[in-house]
Write an enzyme that holds these catalytic residues in place. Structure first.
Site, PDB file in Angstrom:
ATOM      1  N   GLU A  16      11.376   4.627  -1.768  1.00 56.58           N
ATOM      2  CA  GLU A  16      12.442   4.975  -0.828  1.00 56.58           C
ATOM      3  C   GLU A  16      12.805   6.451  -0.984  1.00 56.58           C
ATOM      4  O   GLU A  16      13.060   6.928  -2.081  1.00 56.58           O
ATOM      5  CB  GLU A  16      13.675   4.108  -1.074  1.00 56.58           C
ATOM      6  N   ARG A  57      -2.413   0.551  10.520  1.00 60.76           N
ATOM      7  CA  ARG A  57      -1.289   0.286  11.429  1.00 60.76           C
ATOM      8  C   ARG A  57      -0.047   1.029  10.950  1.00 60.76           C
ATOM      9  O   ARG A  57       0.379   0.895   9.814  1.00 60.76           O
ATOM     10  CB  ARG A  57      -1.016  -1.207  11.509  1.00 60.76           C
ATOM     11  N   LYS A 106      -4.548   3.013  17.180  1.00 58.77           N
ATOM     12  CA  LYS A 106      -5.197   2.876  18.476  1.00 58.77           C
ATOM     13  C   LYS A 106      -6.375   3.850  18.513  1.00 58.77           C
ATOM     14  O   LYS A 106      -7.328   3.680  17.757  1.00 58.77           O
ATOM     15  CB  LYS A 106      -4.184   3.095  19.596  1.00 58.77           C
ATOM     16  N   ASP A 133       5.648   9.973  24.091  1.00 57.85           N
ATOM     17  CA  ASP A 133       5.098   8.843  23.336  1.00 57.85           C
ATOM     18  C   ASP A 133       3.606   8.779  23.652  1.00 57.85           C
ATOM     19  O   ASP A 133       3.197   8.329  24.718  1.00 57.85           O
ATOM     20  CB  ASP A 133       5.791   7.550  23.744  1.00 57.85           C
ATOM     21  N   THR A 161       1.329   5.978  17.564  1.00 58.29           N
ATOM     22  CA  THR A 161       0.838   5.012  16.583  1.00 58.29           C
ATOM     23  C   THR A 161      -0.485   5.506  16.018  1.00 58.29           C
ATOM     24  O   THR A 161      -1.144   6.361  16.599  1.00 58.29           O
ATOM     25  CB  THR A 161       0.660   3.626  17.215  1.00 58.29           C
ATOM     26  N   TYR A 209       7.436   1.037  -4.777  1.00 57.80           N
ATOM     27  CA  TYR A 209       8.579   1.315  -3.917  1.00 57.80           C
ATOM     28  C   TYR A 209       8.802   2.816  -3.937  1.00 57.80           C
ATOM     29  O   TYR A 209       8.804   3.433  -5.002  1.00 57.80           O
ATOM     30  CB  TYR A 209       9.832   0.601  -4.426  1.00 57.80           C
TER      31      TYR A 209
END
Length: 815
Positions: free
Chosen positions: A64, A276, A270, A241, A267, A62
């Site tokens: 954060e 991802r 692609k 974008d 992203t 974790y």
């Protein structure tokens, strides 16, 4: 990297031992990706170095928060001094909410720097680019940007979703469309490309707070300078974008928005070919701080650190010359691809492309007097042939479900080495499938449903040519054996066919395909029967055995065929189970029942032993017209069945009965009837009025008042006047399907559905509610005044005496 860094005291087995089901699913998916051609522009092959880091111990953490500010401002060379940076971390700690993140800070900081380095250009240096690499997806990245710079209700100007925009750019179903006032822009109706003067007019008229320039299916690169000028003139922020072309931007194969846009999102899976995820870039440090806060804690919790580590490796790959050459090849392949499709006669929407994707317009394929071919059935049938792409709306479309375009991209196949020869071959295969699909549309429960069918021979040919092409692209692959579930790639040598067919519709499925009546077949028994092809010729004599149903009442059959046409028969069975094969001339909309599972069985299996007791199958029958066989052996054809493939060819030969009864009903004269609660209604003050032949209580002056009272409040009804029929037995579903307009096999136990009982001319005898209690037990609730009529009609059909089809009087229920 060691296989295991820390002993696992719970589960020390490999996945093959611990969870063989998922080990098999992974193997199958690996094989599917190898044996299909992927033309989805938003997908690519994640490189092995990236995948190895994706499967790393960083997945256990974790983290954060964010790396120390001092780390964020260092370059990669400085971050590579691991010892000093760890010393800095131990002394000053970081901005994380958890401890144990010493290496995580280096990973994320390096990933940020590599992202900046990849997108630096002559306008903006790497040290002027701030990157947030934590967003879990492109939609999440876009929402974080909106959250950072917009207020709920602000105007957001984006490309029309029907013309190439993205879901997260203001769809009414997406949070962006619910939070902000969406101002759409689109393409010129005539040229199908941007008219920047019109975009400027819309912007000045509406004064949006932010303009989004980014597209999911618009195939032309934008003019960033013009978008920048429009945003400045109307006082808006400009967000780019570049989810799709991010890899092209890195390689210089697509114009970069860096230096023009205020914020950039993309992203990473692609054209960038990484894991991802998503990234947000800006060249303004104050904006970067707002973005960081919007991502965490504003939107997400702990980042996926294994993903960020893998992304750092992907950025290093993206900086190589090989990656850049690949991106330019992707664009060149796309251009060659659509030009070849145009040469073959297909229309390309938007007039072409200068990126990695383009769209086929299916509307010109429409033939006079026939429905047009829509994107959904075209994409489904192409997938059955091994070519994976997606339907897409194009300019002029009004609904996603009725999209008339196909979207094609070249990242995946270019990664696999496709060049001019492979692209031209693919174009020919796609064209061959599309021009041979017979489209149709029927009305579903809520909307029209576009569908299509194709001849089994064409589908088989294309599938094998696609398979040959995939072997050319992956000549040394060892994963071809990992895709066992698609019959058109079955490689079983020519030998007798033995399969098991199972499912709740297994009997109905076989009833449509064989000439005999299998309802007479007892469990453990078998018969030889005929299987007809699309031209009503004998495809083969086959053996069919009924097996015991399982505890869930799933029907099971076994089928055998000789080696002469075993491969064709297997594909015929499987293709009709899928529902996309043409099985009769001039009959597109009818369906063979299904779905069912079809599995090969061993010759020494108990199921096969039942079939082995049958007489030898007669190969001499193959290819003979069904009419010829019927003339010699009419007993081999259950011509009274409601339907079987090839039945039409016997129309002039079958001796039709003359004793079928045409149902006519005259309502008997009776007085008004009373329910058992009649006296109680009177005692409670009910006013008794005639209703459907019964005396029933009302409390208001009119029927409308009565209905409104119930709908606005509540009501307690006496339904003792309603008729309830029970239909039970092994053929209950067959009988109900003959007499009601709905399809009973859609429904599971304890489910009810509304339907109509139709007479011979399609006139409604009554509307009914049917309750499925079990696979062989149903209740039918009918209106009070029609109980006797429906009872008489269903019994007449059940007795096999009713005339249910004037053109084929012998047609009846199962015997």
């Amino acid at each position: 990297m060691p296989k295991k860094l820390i002993p696992d005291f719970l589960f020390d087995d490999d996945v093959e031992k611990f969870d063989p089901l998922f080990a098999e699913l992974v193997r199958c998916e690996s094989g599917r990706q190898t044996r299909q051609i992927n033309l989805i522009p938003s997908e690519s092959v994640c490189a092995w170095p990236v995948r190895k880091v994706l499967d790393s111990p960083f997945t256990n953490l974790y983290a954060e928060g964010y790396p120390p500010t001092a780390f964020v401002k260092k370059n990669e060379e400085q971050l590579s001094d691991v010892d000093f940076n760890l010393a800095h971390f131990r002394r000053y700690a970081d901005r994380r909410f958890y401890k144990g993140n010493a290496y995580v800070n280096l990973v994320e900081a390096i990933c940020r720097k590599r992202a900046a380095q990849c997108f630096a250009n002559q306008r903006v240096a790497a040290d002027q680019i701030w990157a947030n690499v934590q967003p879990l997806s492109g939609a999440a990245a876009n929402l974080a940007v909106y959250e950072a710079f917009l207020k709920i209700g602000d105007r957001l100007m984006t490309m029309d979703l029907m013309q190439g925009g993205h879901l997260s750019h203001g769809s009414q179903f997406h949070m962006s469309g619910k939070r902000y006032q969406i101002i759409p822009y689109g393409v010129d109706a005539r040229t199908e490309v941007f008219d920047y003067d019109e975009i400027r007019r819309i912007a000045l008229e509406n004064r949006p707070k932010m303009i989004v320039a980014g597209f999911t299916s618009y195939p032309w690169a934008p003019d960033w300078a013009k978008f920048r000028a429009i945003a400045d003139e109307c006082g808006a922020m400009l967000m780019a974008d570049i989810a799709h072309p991010a890899g092209l931007v890195v390689a210089g194969a697509y114009p970069s928005p860096v230096g023009y846009a205020d914020v950039i999102t993309f992203t990473t899976h692609k054209t960038l070919m990484g894991p991802r995820g998503a990234v947000i870039l800006t060249t303004d440090e104050d904006r970067a701080k707002k973005i960081d806060t919007a991502v965490f804690p504003g939107e997400q919790g702990g980042p996926h650190m294994n993903n960020i580590a893998a992304l750092a490796v992907a950025f290093k790959l993206a900086a190589t010359d090989e990656f850049k050459q690949l991106q330019h090849k992707i664009v060149a392949n796309a251009k060659l691809f659509y030009e070849e499709l145009q040469r073959l006669g297909l229309r390309i929407s938007y007039s072409g492309s200068d990126t990695h994707l383009f769209l086929i317009d299916l509307k010109p394929l429409a033939r006079k007097g026939k429905p047009m071919l829509y994107g959904e059935p075209a994409a489904r049938i192409l997938e059955l042939a091994g070519i994976v792409l997606n339907k897409n709306t194009i300019p002029g479309d009004k609904a996603t479900a009725m999209a008339s375009g196909l979207r094609i991209g070249t990242p995946w196949i270019t990664q696999r080495g496709a060049g001019e020869a492979e692209i031209k071959r693919l174009a020919e295969l796609i064209h061959r499938v599309l021009v041979n699909i017979e489209p149709f549309v029927y009305q579903g429960v809520t909307r029209r449903l576009p569908r299509g069918k194709i001849d089994v021979t064409i589908l088989d040919q294309v599938t094998h040519e696609v398979d040959e092409l995939t072997r050319t692209l992956s000549p040394s692959s060892e994963r071809f054996s990992g895709y066992p579930h698609y019959p058109f790639l079955d490689e079983t040598p020519e030998q007798p066919l033995l399969v098991k067919i199972r499912g709740e519709r297994a009997q109905a499925f076989l009833q449509c395909l064989v000439t005999d009546d299998l309802t007479k077949l007892e469990p453990g028994k078998a018969i030889n029967t005929l299987l007809l092809d699309r031209e009503a010729n004998v495809a083969a004599e086959v053996g069919v055995a009924r097996l015991e149903s399982d505890q869930r009442s799933v029907q099971r059959f076994a089928l055998s065929a000789g080696p002469q046409r075993a491969d064709w028969i297997y594909k015929w069975l499987c293709g009709n189970a899928d529902g996309y094969l043409l099985f009769e001339p001039d009959n597109v909309i009818s369906k063979v029942e299904g779905p069912v599972a079809i599995e090969r069985i061993a010759p020494d299996s108990p199921e096969a032993q039942i079939l082995a007791e049958l007489p030898a199958l007669d190969a001499a029958l193959i290819g003979k017209p069904a009419a010829e066989i019927y003339g010699q052996s009419p007993e081999r054809f259950a011509v009274y069945k409601p339907f079987f493939v090839g039945q039409y060819a016997l129309a002039d030969l079958v001796e039709q009965p003359t004793d079928r009864v045409e149902f006519k009903w005259e309502q008997p004269e009776t007085g008004l009837l009373r329910t058992p609660l009649y006296e109680e209604h009177l005692r409670l003050g009910g006013k008794m009025v005639p209703f459907a032949g019964w005396e029933m209580p009302v409390r208001y002056g009119s029927t409308i008042d009565e209905h409104n009272a119930v709908r606005q409040n509540a009501g307690l009804f006496d339904v003792a006047h309603m008729g309830v029929l029970e239909i039970s037995g092994p053929h209950a579903q067959d009988l109900i399907d003959l007499v009601v307009s709905n399809y009973v096999r859609w429904f599971s136990d304890n489910i009810s559905f509304y339907s109509y009982v139709l007479g011979i001319d399609g006139k409604v005898l009554d509307d009914v509610m049917v309750y499925r209690m079990h696979v062989d037990r149903f209740l039918m609730v009918v209106n009070a005044s029609n109980e006797d009529k429906i009872w008489a009609w269903i019994n007449l059909v059940n007795d096999g005496k009713a005339l249910i089809d004037r053109s084929w009087p012998i047609r009846s229920r199962m015997q």
